[in-house]
Design a protein around this motif. Sequence first.
Motif, PDB file in Angstrom:
ATOM      1  N   UNK A  95      -2.537 -34.446  24.548  1.00 52.40           N
ATOM      2  CA  UNK A  95      -2.414 -33.088  25.073  1.00 52.40           C
ATOM      3  C   UNK A  95      -3.668 -32.332  24.661  1.00 52.40           C
ATOM      4  N   UNK A  96      -4.342 -31.745  25.623  1.00 54.89           N
ATOM      5  CA  UNK A  96      -5.558 -30.997  25.344  1.00 54.89           C
ATOM      6  C   UNK A  96      -5.303 -29.516  25.606  1.00 54.89           C
ATOM      7  N   UNK A  97      -5.629 -28.690  24.616  1.00 52.90           N
ATOM      8  CA  UNK A  97      -5.493 -27.243  24.726  1.00 52.90           C
ATOM      9  C   UNK A  97      -6.879 -26.628  24.596  1.00 52.90           C
ATOM     10  N   UNK A 141       3.312 -22.222  35.847  1.00 52.33           N
ATOM     11  CA  UNK A 141       2.744 -20.897  35.607  1.00 52.33           C
ATOM     12  C   UNK A 141       3.416 -20.200  34.426  1.00 52.33           C
ATOM     13  N   UNK A 142       4.695 -20.459  34.214  1.00 46.06           N
ATOM     14  CA  UNK A 142       5.426 -19.796  33.132  1.00 46.06           C
ATOM     15  C   UNK A 142       4.920 -20.196  31.759  1.00 46.06           C
ATOM     16  N   UNK A 143       4.211 -21.315  31.666  1.00 48.49           N
ATOM     17  CA  UNK A 143       3.686 -21.790  30.392  1.00 48.49           C
ATOM     18  C   UNK A 143       2.207 -21.462  30.216  1.00 48.49           C
ATOM     19  N   UNK A 144       1.670 -20.624  31.089  1.00 44.96           N
ATOM     20  CA  UNK A 144       0.259 -20.286  31.010  1.00 44.96           C
ATOM     21  C   UNK A 144       0.071 -18.959  30.287  1.00 44.96           C
ATOM     22  N   UNK A 145      -0.899 -18.926  29.380  1.00 40.95           N
ATOM     23  CA  UNK A 145      -1.178 -17.743  28.583  1.00 40.95           C
ATOM     24  C   UNK A 145      -2.638 -17.334  28.783  1.00 40.95           C
ATOM     25  N   UNK A 146      -2.945 -16.027  28.702  1.00 35.60           N
ATOM     26  CA  UNK A 146      -4.334 -15.579  28.885  1.00 35.60           C
ATOM     27  C   UNK A 146      -5.272 -16.205  27.864  1.00 35.60           C
ATOM     28  N   UNK A 147      -6.401 -16.711  28.336  1.00 35.99           N
ATOM     29  CA  UNK A 147      -7.390 -17.296  27.443  1.00 35.99           C
ATOM     30  C   UNK A 147      -7.065 -18.690  26.973  1.00 35.99           C
ATOM     31  N   UNK A 185       4.490 -28.925  27.314  1.00 34.57           N
ATOM     32  CA  UNK A 185       3.749 -27.688  27.572  1.00 34.57           C
ATOM     33  C   UNK A 185       4.517 -26.478  27.047  1.00 34.57           C
ATOM     34  N   UNK A 186       5.835 -26.492  27.190  1.00 32.96           N
ATOM     35  CA  UNK A 186       6.659 -25.390  26.692  1.00 32.96           C
ATOM     36  C   UNK A 186       6.545 -25.288  25.175  1.00 32.96           C
ATOM     37  N   UNK A 187       6.616 -26.419  24.501  1.00 28.77           N
ATOM     38  CA  UNK A 187       6.484 -26.448  23.038  1.00 28.77           C
ATOM     39  C   UNK A 187       5.114 -25.922  22.618  1.00 28.77           C
ATOM     40  N   UNK A 188       4.066 -26.430  23.262  1.00 26.07           N
ATOM     41  CA  UNK A 188       2.706 -26.022  22.906  1.00 26.07           C
ATOM     42  C   UNK A 188       2.497 -24.529  23.138  1.00 26.07           C
ATOM     43  N   UNK A 189       3.015 -24.014  24.263  1.00 21.95           N
ATOM     44  CA  UNK A 189       2.865 -22.584  24.559  1.00 21.95           C
ATOM     45  C   UNK A 189       3.583 -21.739  23.508  1.00 21.95           C
ATOM     46  N   UNK A 190       4.755 -22.179  23.079  1.00 21.64           N
ATOM     47  CA  UNK A 190       5.495 -21.442  22.050  1.00 21.64           C
ATOM     48  C   UNK A 190       4.726 -21.417  20.730  1.00 21.64           C
ATOM     49  N   UNK A 191       4.158 -22.557  20.358  1.00 22.84           N
ATOM     50  CA  UNK A 191       3.414 -22.656  19.097  1.00 22.84           C
ATOM     51  C   UNK A 191       2.189 -21.754  19.132  1.00 22.84           C
ATOM     52  N   UNK A 240       1.522 -19.191  21.128  1.00 18.44           N
ATOM     53  CA  UNK A 240       1.894 -17.788  21.255  1.00 18.44           C
ATOM     54  C   UNK A 240       2.364 -17.221  19.920  1.00 18.44           C
ATOM     55  N   UNK A 241       3.136 -18.007  19.191  1.00 20.86           N
ATOM     56  CA  UNK A 241       3.623 -17.559  17.884  1.00 20.86           C
ATOM     57  C   UNK A 241       2.474 -17.330  16.913  1.00 20.86           C
ATOM     58  N   UNK A 242       1.512 -18.233  16.920  1.00 23.32           N
ATOM     59  CA  UNK A 242       0.377 -18.086  16.016  1.00 23.32           C
ATOM     60  C   UNK A 242      -0.495 -16.894  16.416  1.00 23.32           C
ATOM     61  N   UNK A 243      -0.616 -16.647  17.705  1.00 23.18           N
ATOM     62  CA  UNK A 243      -1.393 -15.491  18.156  1.00 23.18           C
ATOM     63  C   UNK A 243      -0.760 -14.182  17.696  1.00 23.18           C
ATOM     64  N   UNK A 244       0.567 -14.080  17.824  1.00 27.90           N
ATOM     65  CA  UNK A 244       1.264 -12.843  17.468  1.00 27.90           C
ATOM     66  C   UNK A 244       1.231 -12.581  15.970  1.00 27.90           C
ATOM     67  N   UNK A 245       1.137 -13.637  15.168  1.00 22.37           N
ATOM     68  CA  UNK A 245       1.219 -13.499  13.716  1.00 22.37           C
ATOM     69  C   UNK A 245      -0.116 -13.162  13.066  1.00 22.37           C
ATOM     70  N   UNK A 246      -1.195 -13.134  13.838  1.00 16.37           N
ATOM     71  CA  UNK A 246      -2.511 -12.948  13.254  1.00 16.37           C
ATOM     72  C   UNK A 246      -3.278 -11.822  13.922  1.00 16.37           C
ATOM     73  N   UNK A 247      -4.211 -11.271  13.175  1.00 13.49           N
ATOM     74  CA  UNK A 247      -5.003 -10.163  13.686  1.00 13.49           C
ATOM     75  C   UNK A 247      -6.001 -10.672  14.719  1.00 13.49           C
TER      76      UNK A 247
END
Length: 282
Positions: A82-84, A8-14, A133-139, A141-148
């Motif tokens: 790995x499928x996202x 659950x800690x590696x799950x992000x909305x959407x 999964x931790x690596x993918x979630x970090x990647x 999340x970082x891209x989401x925060x950096x873009x509009x």
Amino acid sequence: MEIAVPRRSNRLPGISMAGFRQRLPASVDIAMVAHPAVTVLIDLSDGEGIVYDSRGRHERGSAVIGLMPGDLRAGGRVGACLQIRLEPDVGAAVLDASPDLSGTMAPLADVWGRDAGRIEDRLRAAASWDERFTIAAEVVNRRMRARTPVEPEVAQSWRRTITSRGQTQVDNLAGEVGWDRKRLWSRFRSQLGISPKRAIRLVRFDHAAHLLAAGHASADVAAECGYADQSHLHREVKAFTGQTPSAVAAAPWLAIDDVAWPGSSPTRDTAPVGRHIPKCRY
């Protein structure tokens, strides 16, 4: 096939993720089917890996697959991947584009540039699916925060389409966000790469397909999903897959959904014969 799903800690909305591994690399040939998410497929196989064939174009390795993949098949000898899955409002930010998400397939390197190779290397070197999964979630999340992000009204309209399971109308979506139909249509299409009407049809079809795969009768599915009648359901399934509802009910691309993507698939009452798929949770 073994399937891993994240903590659950590696799950992000959407965003949803799953890892797949064949005990021995196996040759596969899968027709990609319309789904209400943009797919980032990261090939972790050794050797040949995943091969794509779309309208005479051949690609290999990791790829981004749009909402409506059209005539696209994936094959080759696959060991692990790995499928996202990204809901379109998230995908527009994560993929750093306002892409035509309807009917596209592109190598991941064309979308993420040099980052794609570096991310693949990190994922291959990871000691476990949990670490991947931790690596993918970090990647992501970082891209989401950096873009509009997409406009809130567009995101809300997409969420409403999902929560209604495609049983809404464009005018209703526009009214809920305080826009007129023309403005919603324009902004939705430009930011998500698909019209709101097409999105409604896609989400409704996806729910119907999962009900068919869960063993529900076509007539019951048509009624529950808001189709005018069974013939209407048949036409929509044919339009999205080129197959009949009975063929979709037995399609292998739905056989693992209740394991890998439990939030999108009704639970089967009984396990289908010959389709035992071990599940790994980390």
